[in-house]
Design an enzyme around this catalytic site. Structure first.
Site, PDB file in Angstrom:
ATOM      1  N   GLY A  13      52.174 -52.229  41.645  1.00  0.00           N
ATOM      2  CA  GLY A  13      51.036 -51.351  41.379  1.00  0.00           C
ATOM      3  C   GLY A  13      49.929 -51.383  42.408  1.00  0.00           C
ATOM      4  O   GLY A  13      48.786 -51.056  42.101  1.00  0.00           O
ATOM      5  N   ASN A  15      49.655 -49.313  44.930  1.00  0.00           N
ATOM      6  CA  ASN A  15      49.233 -47.922  45.128  1.00  0.00           C
ATOM      7  C   ASN A  15      48.383 -47.436  43.949  1.00  0.00           C
ATOM      8  O   ASN A  15      47.415 -46.694  44.147  1.00  0.00           O
ATOM      9  CB  ASN A  15      50.444 -47.010  45.343  1.00  0.00           C
ATOM     10  CG  ASN A  15      50.908 -47.037  46.792  1.00  0.00           C
ATOM     11  OD1 ASN A  15      50.225 -46.528  47.684  1.00  0.00           O
ATOM     12  ND2 ASN A  15      52.052 -47.666  47.029  1.00  0.00           N
ATOM     13  N   HIS A 110      56.466 -42.491  49.364  1.00  0.00           N
ATOM     14  CA  HIS A 110      57.699 -43.143  49.801  1.00  0.00           C
ATOM     15  C   HIS A 110      57.446 -43.832  51.143  1.00  0.00           C
ATOM     16  O   HIS A 110      56.818 -43.244  52.031  1.00  0.00           O
ATOM     17  CB  HIS A 110      58.813 -42.094  49.922  1.00  0.00           C
ATOM     18  CG  HIS A 110      60.128 -42.695  50.291  1.00  0.00           C
ATOM     19  ND1 HIS A 110      60.898 -43.397  49.386  1.00  0.00           N
ATOM     20  CD2 HIS A 110      60.797 -42.729  51.466  1.00  0.00           C
ATOM     21  CE1 HIS A 110      61.989 -43.830  49.987  1.00  0.00           C
ATOM     22  NE2 HIS A 110      61.958 -43.441  51.250  1.00  0.00           N
TER      23      HIS A 110
HETATM   24  C1  GAR Z   1      55.614 -48.750  47.775  1.00  0.00           C
HETATM   25  O1  GAR Z   1      55.905 -49.183  49.074  1.00  0.00           O
HETATM   26  C2  GAR Z   1      56.140 -47.350  47.536  1.00  0.00           C
HETATM   27  O2  GAR Z   1      56.039 -46.526  48.658  1.00  0.00           O
HETATM   28  C3  GAR Z   1      57.581 -47.638  47.219  1.00  0.00           C
HETATM   29  O3  GAR Z   1      57.552 -48.792  46.414  1.00  0.00           O
HETATM   30  C4  GAR Z   1      56.403 -49.553  46.737  1.00  0.00           C
HETATM   31  C5  GAR Z   1      55.615 -49.755  45.474  1.00  0.00           C
HETATM   32  O4  GAR Z   1      54.545 -50.630  45.698  1.00  0.00           O
HETATM   33  N1  GAR Z   1      58.204 -46.536  46.556  1.00  0.00           N
HETATM   34  C6  GAR Z   1      59.461 -46.179  46.745  1.00  0.00           C
HETATM   35  O5  GAR Z   1      60.224 -46.778  47.464  1.00  0.00           O
HETATM   36  C7  GAR Z   1      59.891 -44.967  45.953  1.00  0.00           C
HETATM   37  N2  GAR Z   1      61.138 -44.452  46.458  1.00  0.00           N
HETATM   38  P1  GAR Z   1      53.365 -50.724  44.664  1.00  0.00           P
HETATM   39  O6  GAR Z   1      53.991 -50.941  43.273  1.00  0.00           O
HETATM   40  O7  GAR Z   1      52.591 -51.926  45.116  1.00  0.00           O
HETATM   41  O8  GAR Z   1      52.568 -49.447  44.735  1.00  0.00           O
END
Ligand code: GAR
Length: 209
Positions: A13, A15, A110
């Site tokens: 989480g 982002n 992404h």
């Molecule tokens: C982030 O790097 C996001 O871009 C990626 O997962 C991570 C989540 O981090 N998403 C994908 O790969 C979707 N295909 P977070 O939970 O700390 O935001």
């Protein structure tokens, strides 16, 4: 369009946190009405609770099939009059019931310069391929995996001694900047999608590193 967001997460989480922080600082004029997770152990749930945001865990196993699961999510989001759905590390495919309920209103971030390296482990894919430039993409969600119109991208140099961890960390820094700005762009309206192209009268500033 109102400015109420629903955020879907599966894990850490960070982002989600960037969106919460951008709202708190006033650079993103929005509110998060609910955070929904498909996993009860997603650390992002605590971030939402700490910010006083309603959370909901919907476990896919408790639904008959993917359609029923996505219909339940759509219903919860509609109940709260959500304008835009933000996927923030949400590791499930979005099915037709959700796409139909929020046409061109679901965003995803992404960790690659799409259309390169869709799917899982994008940073690992980039390293293995030997690209010199990696990055992040915010896009509208459609039925293709990581396939919808691109709203914003930021690039990151791949360094000779990069590991998946170091590259992911530098990309993540860009993600946290890129995503709130892209959400603000969507909420401000004045954009259309023509074919694959996202066209906005107020394009986000070019993001290059
Ligand atoms: C982030 O790097 C996001 O871009 C990626 O997962 C991570 C989540 O981090 N998403 C994908 O790969 C979707 N295909 P977070 O939970 O700390 O935001």
């Amino acid at each position: 369009m109102n400015r109420r967001l629903g955020v879907l997460i599966s894990g850490r989480g960070s982002n989600l946190q960037a969106i919460i922080d951008a709202i708190a600082s006033g650079s993103l004029r929005a509110s998060i009405a609910i955070v929904i997770s498909n996993r009860s152990d997603a650390a992002g749930l605590q971030r939402a609770e700490a910010a006083g945001i309603e959370t909901l865990v919907l476990r896919p196993k408790e639904f008959a099939d993917r359609g029923a699961y996505d219909r339940a999510i759509a219903q919860e989001l509609k109940k709260r009059d959500i304008a835009v759905v933000c996927l923030a590390g949400y590791m499930r495919l979005i099915g037709q019931p959700l796409l139909d309920t929020f046409p061109n209103r679901i965003l995803n971030i992404h960790p690659s310069l799409l259309p390169a390296f869709p799917g899982l482990d994008a940073q690992q894919q980039a390293l293995a391929h030997g690209v010199r430039v990696a990055g992040a993409t915010v896009h509208l969600v459609n039925e293709e995996l990581d396939g919808g119109a691109i709203i914003a991208q930021a690039s990151v140099a791949v360094l000779p001694d990069d590991t998946v961890q170091t590259l992911s960390a530098r990309i993540l820094e860009q993600e946290h900047r890129l995503y709130p700005n892209a959400i603000e762009t969507i909420l401000n309206g004045g954009w259309t999608v023509e074919g694959r192209r996202f066209l906005s009268s107020v394009m986000p500033p070019p993001a290059e590193v």
